[in-house]
Design a protein around this motif. Sequence first.
Motif, PDB file in Angstrom:
ATOM      1  N   ARG A 361       0.886  -1.169   0.000  1.00 26.85           N
ATOM      2  CA  ARG A 361       0.000   0.000   0.000  1.00 26.85           C
ATOM      3  C   ARG A 361       0.923   1.218   0.000  1.00 26.85           C
ATOM      4  O   ARG A 361       1.481   1.561   1.038  1.00 26.85           O
ATOM      5  CB  ARG A 361      -0.864  -0.043   1.254  1.00 26.85           C
ATOM      6  N   PRO A 362       1.117   1.857  -1.168  1.00 28.65           N
ATOM      7  CA  PRO A 362       2.191   2.854  -1.262  1.00 28.65           C
ATOM      8  C   PRO A 362       1.913   4.110  -0.450  1.00 28.65           C
ATOM      9  O   PRO A 362       0.772   4.511  -0.258  1.00 28.65           O
ATOM     10  CB  PRO A 362       2.249   3.180  -2.761  1.00 28.65           C
ATOM     11  N   ASP A 363       3.006   4.713   0.014  1.00 28.46           N
ATOM     12  CA  ASP A 363       2.880   5.941   0.803  1.00 28.46           C
ATOM     13  C   ASP A 363       2.834   7.190  -0.060  1.00 28.46           C
ATOM     14  O   ASP A 363       2.534   8.281   0.436  1.00 28.46           O
ATOM     15  CB  ASP A 363       4.085   6.059   1.764  1.00 28.46           C
ATOM     16  N   ARG A 375       7.741   9.781   7.844  1.00 27.12           N
ATOM     17  CA  ARG A 375       6.312   9.931   7.562  1.00 27.12           C
ATOM     18  C   ARG A 375       5.714   8.679   6.917  1.00 27.12           C
ATOM     19  O   ARG A 375       4.531   8.649   6.600  1.00 27.12           O
ATOM     20  CB  ARG A 375       6.101  11.132   6.642  1.00 27.12           C
ATOM     21  N   GLY A 376       6.514   7.652   6.727  1.00 28.08           N
ATOM     22  CA  GLY A 376       6.053   6.482   5.990  1.00 28.08           C
ATOM     23  C   GLY A 376       5.246   5.499   6.832  1.00 28.08           C
ATOM     24  O   GLY A 376       5.243   5.568   8.063  1.00 28.08           O
ATOM     25  N   SER A 377       4.582   4.574   6.160  1.00 25.05           N
ATOM     26  CA  SER A 377       3.643   3.684   6.838  1.00 25.05           C
ATOM     27  C   SER A 377       4.317   2.534   7.573  1.00 25.05           C
ATOM     28  O   SER A 377       3.645   1.773   8.254  1.00 25.05           O
ATOM     29  CB  SER A 377       2.636   3.131   5.837  1.00 25.05           C
ATOM     30  N   LEU A 378       5.623   2.396   7.438  1.00 24.67           N
ATOM     31  CA  LEU A 378       6.298   1.367   8.240  1.00 24.67           C
ATOM     32  C   LEU A 378       6.682   1.896   9.612  1.00 24.67           C
ATOM     33  O   LEU A 378       7.190   1.149  10.452  1.00 24.67           O
ATOM     34  CB  LEU A 378       7.519   0.821   7.504  1.00 24.67           C
ATOM     35  N   GLY A 379       6.417   3.187   9.825  1.00 17.65           N
ATOM     36  CA  GLY A 379       6.632   3.732  11.160  1.00 17.65           C
ATOM     37  C   GLY A 379       8.081   4.085  11.423  1.00 17.65           C
ATOM     38  O   GLY A 379       8.958   3.900  10.578  1.00 17.65           O
ATOM     39  N   ARG A 381      10.063   2.965  13.920  1.00 13.44           N
ATOM     40  CA  ARG A 381      10.883   2.019  14.675  1.00 13.44           C
ATOM     41  C   ARG A 381      10.467   0.598  14.319  1.00 13.44           C
ATOM     42  O   ARG A 381      10.198  -0.227  15.178  1.00 13.44           O
ATOM     43  CB  ARG A 381      10.720   2.270  16.172  1.00 13.44           C
ATOM     44  N   PHE A 382      10.424   0.340  13.014  1.00 11.84           N
ATOM     45  CA  PHE A 382      10.022  -0.986  12.558  1.00 11.84           C
ATOM     46  C   PHE A 382      11.060  -2.017  13.018  1.00 11.84           C
ATOM     47  O   PHE A 382      12.252  -1.829  12.812  1.00 11.84           O
ATOM     48  CB  PHE A 382       9.914  -1.004  11.025  1.00 11.84           C
ATOM     49  N   PRO A 383      10.624  -3.118  13.655  1.00 12.41           N
ATOM     50  CA  PRO A 383      11.601  -4.132  14.099  1.00 12.41           C
ATOM     51  C   PRO A 383      12.229  -4.794  12.870  1.00 12.41           C
ATOM     52  O   PRO A 383      11.536  -5.420  12.080  1.00 12.41           O
ATOM     53  CB  PRO A 383      10.752  -5.133  14.878  1.00 12.41           C
ATOM     54  N   GLU A 386      11.330  -8.260  11.683  1.00 12.03           N
ATOM     55  CA  GLU A 386      10.006  -8.553  11.122  1.00 12.03           C
ATOM     56  C   GLU A 386       9.965  -8.266   9.611  1.00 12.03           C
ATOM     57  O   GLU A 386       8.948  -8.507   8.962  1.00 12.03           O
ATOM     58  CB  GLU A 386       8.921  -7.724  11.823  1.00 12.03           C
TER      59      GLU A 386
ATOM     60  N   LEU B  29      -6.660  -1.863  -0.915  1.00 11.55           N
ATOM     61  CA  LEU B  29      -5.533  -1.376  -1.722  1.00 11.55           C
ATOM     62  C   LEU B  29      -6.103  -0.625  -2.923  1.00 11.55           C
ATOM     63  O   LEU B  29      -7.226  -0.905  -3.351  1.00 11.55           O
ATOM     64  CB  LEU B  29      -4.706  -2.558  -2.250  1.00 11.55           C
ATOM     65  N   ARG B 374      -2.810   6.740   8.431  1.00 13.21           N
ATOM     66  CA  ARG B 374      -1.356   6.676   8.549  1.00 13.21           C
ATOM     67  C   ARG B 374      -0.804   7.846   9.344  1.00 13.21           C
ATOM     68  O   ARG B 374       0.269   7.757   9.948  1.00 13.21           O
ATOM     69  CB  ARG B 374      -0.760   6.676   7.141  1.00 13.21           C
ATOM     70  N   VAL B 380       0.914   3.448  12.956  1.00 17.20           N
ATOM     71  CA  VAL B 380       0.728   2.666  11.736  1.00 17.20           C
ATOM     72  C   VAL B 380       0.679   1.166  11.983  1.00 17.20           C
ATOM     73  O   VAL B 380       0.510   0.385  11.050  1.00 17.20           O
ATOM     74  CB  VAL B 380       1.856   2.978  10.727  1.00 17.20           C
ATOM     75  N   ARG B 381       0.803   0.767  13.222  1.00 16.23           N
ATOM     76  CA  ARG B 381       0.818  -0.674  13.503  1.00 16.23           C
ATOM     77  C   ARG B 381       0.377  -0.911  14.934  1.00 16.23           C
ATOM     78  O   ARG B 381       1.033  -1.592  15.701  1.00 16.23           O
ATOM     79  CB  ARG B 381       2.224  -1.237  13.250  1.00 16.23           C
TER      80      ARG B 381
END
Lengths: 403, 403
Positions: A361-363, A375-379, A381-383, A386, B29, B374, B380-381
């Motif tokens: 789902r593109p930002d 500002r992206g949808s992966l946040g 502090r993405f682990p 994962e 989507l 978002r 976002v999660r």
Amino acid sequence: MSFENMAPLVIDGVKNKIVLLVMDGLGGLPMEPGGKTELEAAKTPNMDSLAEKSMLGLHEAIRPGITPGSGPAHLSLFGYDPLKYVVGRGVLSALGIDFNLQPNDVAARGNFCTVDENGLVTDRRAGRIPTEEGQRLCDLLLQNIKIPGVEVFLAPEKEYRFLLVIRAEGLSPNVQETDPQVLGKKPLIASALDKKSERTAEIIQEFVSQAERILVDESPANMLLLRGFAQLPDWPKIPDVLNLKAIAIAMYPMYRGVAKLVGMESPAAAQSYDEEIDMLENFWEDYDYFFVHIKKTDSYGEDGNFEKKVQEIEKVDALLPRIMALDPSVLIITGDHSTPCLMKKHSWHPVPLLFYSKMCRPDNIASFGESACRRGSLGVRFPAYELMNLAMAHAGRLEKFGA
Amino acid sequence: MSFENMAPLVIDGVKNKIVLLVMDGLGGLPMEPGGKTELEAAKTPNMDSLAEKSMLGLHEAIRPGITPGSGPAHLSLFGYDPLKYVVGRGVLSALGIDFNLQPNDVAARGNFCTVDENGLVTDRRAGRIPTEEGQRLCDLLLQNIKIPGVEVFLAPEKEYRFLLVIRAEGLSPNVQETDPQVLGKKPLIASALDKKSERTAEIIQEFVSQAERILVDESPANMLLLRGFAQLPDWPKIPDVLNLKAIAIAMYPMYRGVAKLVGMESPAAAQSYDEEIDMLENFWEDYDYFFVHIKKTDSYGEDGNFEKKVQEIEKVDALLPRIMALDPSVLIITGDHSTPCLMKKHSWHPVPLLFYSKMCRPDNIASFGESACRRGSLGVRFPAYELMNLAMAHAGRLEKFGA
């Protein structure tokens, strides 16, 4: 959760490829307040345009504030929680110099050090002797040390550091480190910390005693310290647990070595970026997962050379059309950790992350840099560990959880 | 942390109501790059205006990249970590067809399959026989299978799938599944995997043997496979652990069934959206927590019918004034997972989330859609199983943690 709870599908055919492009030490900092980071200063038209169709974010290899070494940082990107999958320092040393460690070997990281007439450590690094002197001492020890029934390998790393590997039957690595960690104490005895490691401890102590006699008249390096006794870990392998045939494409042994720990193949070292992409193209039909490693971004970060780090990023940007021409299902562009030129070393700062897939789902953010990634949808502090799940999902390679 | 660490207050009176409105498979989507998702394409003036006074975000039922089934996805929304609270497939099958499973029953998911003259499985789904044929075979088995002291229930699900329930004293579900999962092998023996399950295993093996003889001349479904042996889980219940009298308002048995597992009541199935809101109004004084389930958003997602999914979302938007007229303390509008029309199936993409309460810190974003979410303060999660905590807090129903 890393891969342990995943149910991978068996995918036939040549589609559903995953590419992980790691620019080592990518994350940066502005050199002055209000300035741009290295990635933001770089002209990256190809990555910016890919960013628009991708998800952005910042990842963390371990936990907030924790600066990762190269080993844990890459394991995390490969889907292995680095707090759970810990590599011994001896094994990392072996990987770093491309030593072909065998499953029963015990490896250790060694320091040449200086002791006084009473045997008390006065310099844990022997005045940081040059690498050539380390080489000479390793050779000297190798020629003179004899332990019946045991093969001993010694190889210099950098300056005062070396790798020790012992090869024999029935070894086990749970042995007391000999480095007292402080000055004014004697090296510790390499005693066994469990029953299984008794023979190993005896061999190591015999090695230390012989080395002590051989080095006694050397200066400043007249003794050695050993730590991080370890064996190759027997971890779940990516081809087995994820049904992914995986290849590591890298110029330096350390990265090919870490990748091999998790079951990746690495048929040959590349000599240049172009050769890395040649390998990607040549092996495209034969593998499902491609880890491509770019070293110099980190090296220039450690040098504090902002301009050169920017240039390396721009060189990688220029490679992108060749990668995209292969039409990967998933392309992840990121670093393993940050190495800000401002700090001249690895840091804990979250790492810019671009995740491209037709199924994402593109930002709609047409820029790849730390501020854009925030500002992206992966946040923010993405682990990192994962990411493998996410890549598997977007490549259509995961079953659903629960009926 | 799900509810295990919560200390609920005892609240008297008729206020502090929580409503969870789930549009199944809500997340979507764009159908083409740069396009809108289903929720973004829908005209939702009521939700947009409520969004302005709410917190927005995207939630994840399980973990990044993990596509949830309906059971785990709803359990997560109810506050139960789905990796900890795992429902057996047999129980999910029973819930899905409204079978009144008793605490001591053992349920299994069955497949009619095809075996060759040597008993080797050649088709695990018996050519996907039509549901009527599955019904006929279930009836045939039911009429002929006799196991002394044991009640056997069989009910068709869809096509080749059926539910098996055995009812007797002293059952325990730790029994080897008979589905070999690959072709060219015989069905496995339903052997006991622990001492307690020995009697159950014997009963199941007797069932399989009788079924084999009864089905021998059928074609293509001349055998069956069983998996997911399970009993009703004995989990903490929402009324007990959260002091919430909770009701599930839904049109389909699966969702009422999952809600019952966690202690919700579900007096009757609704026949339409209007009837669902009628029930909400009629039961308003009698309950504290209302789970309202909307199915068709998911169904049209699975059909790949973008326009119809948009219309269903718009229909739900039109219901909103009736819900708001009840003045809930907390209203959560979300999905259980994503079902993008582009993919025609459940997916892992994070799910749009609107959290309204007079006690919330509003995001002042007057739009409900994936891109708007978002930017919301729930991130976002957001872990879906933490929503219950948040709802309890905003409804004034939680004690503080620590003195």
